[in-house]
Design a protein around this motif. Structure first.
Motif, PDB file in Angstrom:
ATOM      1  N   ILE A   1       0.683  -1.225   0.008  1.00 55.62           N
ATOM      2  CA  ILE A   1      -0.065   0.085   0.054  1.00 55.62           C
ATOM      3  C   ILE A   1       0.949   1.204  -0.054  1.00 55.62           C
ATOM      4  CG2 ILE A   1      -1.497   1.572   1.390  1.00 55.62           C
ATOM      5  CD1 ILE A   1      -2.790  -1.412   2.195  1.00 55.62           C
ATOM      6  N   VAL A   2       1.846   1.040   0.930  1.00 58.87           N
ATOM      7  CA  VAL A   2       2.991   2.341   0.901  1.00 58.87           C
ATOM      8  C   VAL A   2       3.417   2.674  -0.466  1.00 58.87           C
ATOM      9  CG1 VAL A   2       4.907   3.215   1.915  1.00 58.87           C
ATOM     10  CG2 VAL A   2       3.176   2.069   3.105  1.00 58.87           C
ATOM     11  N   LEU A   3       3.990   1.701  -0.946  1.00 57.94           N
ATOM     12  CA  LEU A   3       4.616   1.652  -2.335  1.00 57.94           C
ATOM     13  C   LEU A   3       3.555   2.273  -3.412  1.00 57.94           C
ATOM     14  CD1 LEU A   3       7.054  -1.407  -2.452  1.00 57.94           C
ATOM     15  CD2 LEU A   3       7.775   0.876  -2.088  1.00 57.94           C
ATOM     16  N   ALA A   4       2.416   1.810  -3.667  1.00 65.27           N
ATOM     17  CA  ALA A   4       1.413   2.012  -4.437  1.00 65.27           C
ATOM     18  C   ALA A   4       1.237   3.499  -4.198  1.00 65.27           C
ATOM     19  CB  ALA A   4       0.396   1.419  -4.238  1.00 65.27           C
ATOM     20  N   ALA A   5       1.149   4.089  -2.885  1.00 64.88           N
ATOM     21  CA  ALA A   5       0.828   5.202  -2.734  1.00 64.88           C
ATOM     22  C   ALA A   5       2.080   6.166  -3.140  1.00 64.88           C
ATOM     23  CB  ALA A   5       0.442   5.669  -1.187  1.00 64.88           C
ATOM     24  N   ALA A   6       3.219   5.849  -2.809  1.00 67.00           N
ATOM     25  CA  ALA A   6       4.309   6.458  -3.269  1.00 67.00           C
ATOM     26  C   ALA A   6       4.466   6.752  -4.726  1.00 67.00           C
ATOM     27  CB  ALA A   6       5.626   5.896  -2.763  1.00 67.00           C
ATOM     28  N   SER A   7       3.972   5.780  -5.408  1.00 67.15           N
ATOM     29  CA  SER A   7       4.167   5.727  -6.870  1.00 67.15           C
ATOM     30  C   SER A   7       2.953   6.148  -7.571  1.00 67.15           C
ATOM     31  CB  SER A   7       4.643   4.402  -7.440  1.00 67.15           C
ATOM     32  OG  SER A   7       3.284   3.500  -7.026  1.00 67.15           O
ATOM     33  N   ALA A   8       1.770   6.592  -6.808  1.00 70.69           N
ATOM     34  CA  ALA A   8       0.673   6.954  -7.471  1.00 70.69           C
ATOM     35  C   ALA A   8       0.925   8.465  -8.277  1.00 70.69           C
ATOM     36  CB  ALA A   8      -0.423   7.422  -6.414  1.00 70.69           C
ATOM     37  N   PRO A   9       1.718   9.349  -7.614  1.00 69.59           N
ATOM     38  CA  PRO A   9       2.068  10.688  -8.582  1.00 69.59           C
ATOM     39  C   PRO A   9       2.427  10.317  -9.914  1.00 69.59           C
ATOM     40  CG  PRO A   9       2.457  10.966  -6.247  1.00 69.59           C
ATOM     41  CD  PRO A   9       2.478   9.440  -6.398  1.00 69.59           C
ATOM     42  N   ALA A  10       3.375   9.315 -10.030  1.00 63.90           N
ATOM     43  CA  ALA A  10       3.807   8.993 -11.465  1.00 63.90           C
ATOM     44  C   ALA A  10       2.890   8.747 -12.458  1.00 63.90           C
ATOM     45  CB  ALA A  10       4.890   7.825 -11.091  1.00 63.90           C
ATOM     46  N   TRP A  11       1.824   8.037 -12.261  1.00 62.25           N
ATOM     47  CA  TRP A  11       0.777   7.739 -13.124  1.00 62.25           C
ATOM     48  C   TRP A  11      -0.488   8.459 -12.935  1.00 62.25           C
ATOM     49  CZ3 TRP A  11      -3.497   5.882 -10.893  1.00 62.25           C
ATOM     50  CH2 TRP A  11      -3.633   5.369  -9.544  1.00 62.25           C
ATOM     51  N   ALA A  12      -0.697   9.141 -11.769  1.00 62.93           N
ATOM     52  CA  ALA A  12      -1.900   9.812 -11.559  1.00 62.93           C
ATOM     53  C   ALA A  12      -1.642  11.436 -11.446  1.00 62.93           C
ATOM     54  CB  ALA A  12      -2.754   9.476 -10.565  1.00 62.93           C
ATOM     55  N   GLN A  13      -0.651  12.023 -12.157  1.00 65.06           N
ATOM     56  CA  GLN A  13      -0.382  13.561 -11.934  1.00 65.06           C
ATOM     57  C   GLN A  13      -1.388  14.278 -12.452  1.00 65.06           C
ATOM     58  OE1 GLN A  13       3.429  14.369 -13.492  1.00 65.06           O
ATOM     59  NE2 GLN A  13       4.680  12.969 -11.905  1.00 65.06           N
ATOM     60  N   VAL A  14      -1.894  15.383 -12.019  1.00 67.92           N
ATOM     61  CA  VAL A  14      -2.614  16.313 -12.274  1.00 67.92           C
ATOM     62  C   VAL A  14      -2.125  17.329 -13.256  1.00 67.92           C
ATOM     63  CG1 VAL A  14      -4.589  18.035 -11.763  1.00 67.92           C
ATOM     64  CG2 VAL A  14      -4.297  15.830 -10.373  1.00 67.92           C
ATOM     65  N   THR A  15      -2.487  17.631 -14.576  1.00 69.98           N
ATOM     66  CA  THR A  15      -1.646  18.419 -15.188  1.00 69.98           C
ATOM     67  C   THR A  15      -2.174  20.029 -14.789  1.00 69.98           C
ATOM     68  OG1 THR A  15      -2.380  17.088 -17.141  1.00 69.98           O
ATOM     69  CG2 THR A  15      -1.494  19.368 -17.629  1.00 69.98           C
ATOM     70  N   PRO A  16      -1.226  20.788 -14.395  1.00 67.72           N
ATOM     71  CA  PRO A  16      -1.442  22.078 -13.960  1.00 67.72           C
ATOM     72  C   PRO A  16      -2.416  22.978 -15.188  1.00 67.72           C
ATOM     73  CG  PRO A  16       0.957  21.931 -14.677  1.00 67.72           C
ATOM     74  CD  PRO A  16       0.244  20.594 -14.848  1.00 67.72           C
ATOM     75  N   PRO A  17      -3.001  23.702 -14.524  1.00 67.12           N
ATOM     76  CA  PRO A  17      -3.753  24.517 -15.739  1.00 67.12           C
ATOM     77  C   PRO A  17      -2.983  25.626 -15.876  1.00 67.12           C
ATOM     78  CG  PRO A  17      -3.925  25.375 -13.307  1.00 67.12           C
ATOM     79  CD  PRO A  17      -3.333  24.112 -13.304  1.00 67.12           C
ATOM     80  N   PRO A  18      -3.011  25.934 -17.487  1.00 60.31           N
ATOM     81  CA  PRO A  18      -2.276  26.932 -18.300  1.00 60.31           C
ATOM     82  C   PRO A  18      -2.302  28.299 -17.647  1.00 60.31           C
ATOM     83  CG  PRO A  18      -4.437  26.221 -19.512  1.00 60.31           C
ATOM     84  CD  PRO A  18      -4.320  25.523 -18.330  1.00 60.31           C
ATOM     85  N   PRO A  19      -1.278  28.997 -17.966  1.00 57.64           N
ATOM     86  CA  PRO A  19      -1.174  30.346 -17.526  1.00 57.64           C
ATOM     87  C   PRO A  19      -2.330  31.095 -18.110  1.00 57.64           C
ATOM     88  CG  PRO A  19       0.451  29.903 -18.932  1.00 57.64           C
ATOM     89  CD  PRO A  19       0.004  28.892 -18.834  1.00 57.64           C
ATOM     90  N   ARG A  20      -3.074  32.192 -17.100  1.00 56.20           N
ATOM     91  CA  ARG A  20      -4.247  32.841 -17.424  1.00 56.20           C
ATOM     92  C   ARG A  20      -3.851  34.097 -18.026  1.00 56.20           C
ATOM     93  NH1 ARG A  20      -7.622  33.472 -12.269  1.00 56.20           N
ATOM     94  NH2 ARG A  20      -5.575  34.085 -11.397  1.00 56.20           N
ATOM     95  N   PRO A  21      -4.614  34.808 -19.058  1.00 54.69           N
ATOM     96  CA  PRO A  21      -4.320  36.057 -19.520  1.00 54.69           C
ATOM     97  C   PRO A  21      -4.134  36.944 -18.189  1.00 54.69           C
ATOM     98  CG  PRO A  21      -5.961  34.832 -20.650  1.00 54.69           C
ATOM     99  CD  PRO A  21      -5.739  34.260 -19.699  1.00 54.69           C
ATOM    100  N   SER A  22      -3.464  38.104 -18.617  1.00 50.20           N
ATOM    101  CA  SER A  22      -3.122  38.870 -17.742  1.00 50.20           C
ATOM    102  C   SER A  22      -3.060  40.473 -18.496  1.00 50.20           C
ATOM    103  CB  SER A  22      -1.804  38.731 -17.080  1.00 50.20           C
ATOM    104  OG  SER A  22      -0.884  38.937 -17.906  1.00 50.20           O
TER     105      SER A  22
END
Length: 442
Positions: free
Chosen positions: A12-33
């Motif tokens: 469980i610990v290893l799965a939790a540690a490796s989760a970000p490698a395959w379940a990363q959330v794509t950051p939103p693109p920069p907004r207009p300014s």
């Protein structure tokens, strides 16, 4: 049983540690300014022996831009300036620096097309364009050995008004090579046509060169391939600038500058040729200028820095070069007082005699959002129009200026500035009060 539980927990610990490698959330693109700024200036003049006068100026600027990213999609940019005056007979001014819409094509947005008003910084002094631009970028931003190529065509927008120079068209292109985020080399070409004549046909070259982490050099030049006004004026070098800075050690910096060129009113010369008006030798030669010299900066302590340099200047084509010896210092939180202090003294050796040009400024932060400062300066340079072919820079060693400044950040969107200037010149006293409010679009 215990070993099975331990094995399950480890899994469980290893799965939790490796989760970000395959379940990363794509950051939103920069907004207009962007931002909206509004400035008001009150100017009260009192010439000696004449009636005092008061005038008001109201200036508004609006900028908005979509982020420049390596992805397909739409893009737009707006940069507008409007100025109004209370003086009767002085027309209002509306300038469009940017006002374009475009599209990025390809998986990385490597093909780009824009239409509208644009400022092309890689073209030097002739970067204003009202028309179309096509550009190709070989790699994403920051990639080593990325090259760009662009072509453009359009009209010539007026600099300080809404509209276009009648009968004037412009076309050209540029190629750039980038090595990472710092090093950049650009070659640009532009031809400006006016009523069937070639007003200018010029080549521009800019280079920003880092040598390791200790030496940086910036170079820019502009070369008239064909003499301005269809060859009426002599072609050749229009201007050349190089500025280099080297860090000898953590305490010592060296800086060298060389700048020379000429300023010719090619638009007026071309108009004179089209209308059969005679051309003067002064107008064809233009304004000549040249500066060369260097400066040494030394950090005495972590918060105190002093500098000294020597330059040779030529401000008008009739002038002989003059020497300029400069001394200066800068300190943040001087001796723990909270005061930021800077000052400079330039000894200028002119044919009419030497004189000093002095400047001193003291500032302090009040809390986290307010900064106040005051400064005093002498020997300002006043620019005055004296001929149709350019300007002459008149140095006035008897000018005195006192100024107070305040800037405050109200919140994440609003900021406020205020400036009071008092100038005493020979035969004139001038008081200016300026206030400005800026709203940031996030």
């Amino acid at each position: 049983m215990t070993s099975r539980i331990q094995t399950s927990l480890v899994g469980i610990v290893l799965a939790a540690a490796s989760a970000p490698a395959w379940a990363q959330v794509t950051p939103p693109p920069p907004r207009p300014s962007g931002r909206v700024s509004f400035y008001t200036t009150a100017d009260m003049r009192r010439p000696d022996g004449a009636e005092a006068s008061t005038g008001f100026e109201f200036a508004t600027s609006f900028t908005f831009r979509t982020p420049d990213i390596d992805a397909s999609g739409l893009e737009a940019g707006v940069d507008l300036r409007h100025t109004g005056y209370s003086v009767a007979g002085r027309p209002q001014r509306m300038s469009i620096y940017d006002g374009f819409a475009g599209v990025r094509l390809g998986a990385r947005g490597q093909f780009r097309m824009r239409a509208g008003h644009m400022w092309l910084p890689d073209l030097g002094t002739d970067g204003a364009l009202a028309g179309g631009l096509v550009e190709y970028r070989s790699k994403p931003s920051g990639s080593p050995n990325r090259w760009l190529a662009g072509a453009f065509m359009g009209a010539e927008p007026l600099g300080y008004a809404t509209g276009y120079a009648p009968g004037v068209t412009k076309y050209g292109g540029y190629v750039a090579l980038e090595k990472g985020y710092l090093e950049r080399h650009v070659v640009g070409f532009a031809t400006i046509k006016d009523g069937g004549l070639t007003e200018r046909s010029m080549l521009s070259v800019t280079n920003y060169i880092p040598v390791g982490t200790a030496v940086f050099a910036y170079q820019a030049l502009e070369y008239d391939i064909t003499g301005p006004a269809n060859g009426a004026a002599i072609g050749g070098l229009s201007y050349f600038l190089i500025n280099a800075r080297a860090t000898v050690n953590p305490r010592v910096d060296l800086q060298g500058t060389y700048n020379r060129g000429r300023s010719i009113n090619a638009r007026q010369l071309t108009d004179d040729v089209l209308n059969g008006r005679p051309l003067t030798a002064q107008a064809l030669d233009g304004l000549r200028y040249e500066t060369e010299g260097g400066r040494v900066s030394v950090k005495i302590t972590r918060r105190i820095e002093i500098n000294g340099g020597y330059y040779r200047d030529r401000n008008n084509r009739e002038d002989v070069p003059t020497g300029r010896l400069t001394l200066g210092m800068y300190s943040t939180n001087l001796f723990g007082s909270g005061l930021d202090v800077s000052g400079s003294d330039a000894l200028i050796d002119r044919p009419t005699g030497p004189y000093h040009s002095r400047y001193i400024s003291v500032g302090r932060a009040i809390g986290r959002s307010i900064y106040v400062s005051g400064d005093v300066s002498t020997s300002l340079a006043v620019v005055r129009f004296v001929r149709s072919d350019g300007v002459a820079i008149e140095t006035r060693p008897w000018t005195r200026r006192v100024s107070g400044n305040l800037s405050t950040v109200i919140n994440r969107q609003f900021s406020l500035i205020g400036v009071v200037d008092y100038v005493v010149d020979e035969g004139l006293k001038d008081l200016r009060v300026m206030t400005g409010l800026t709203y940031r679009i996030r």
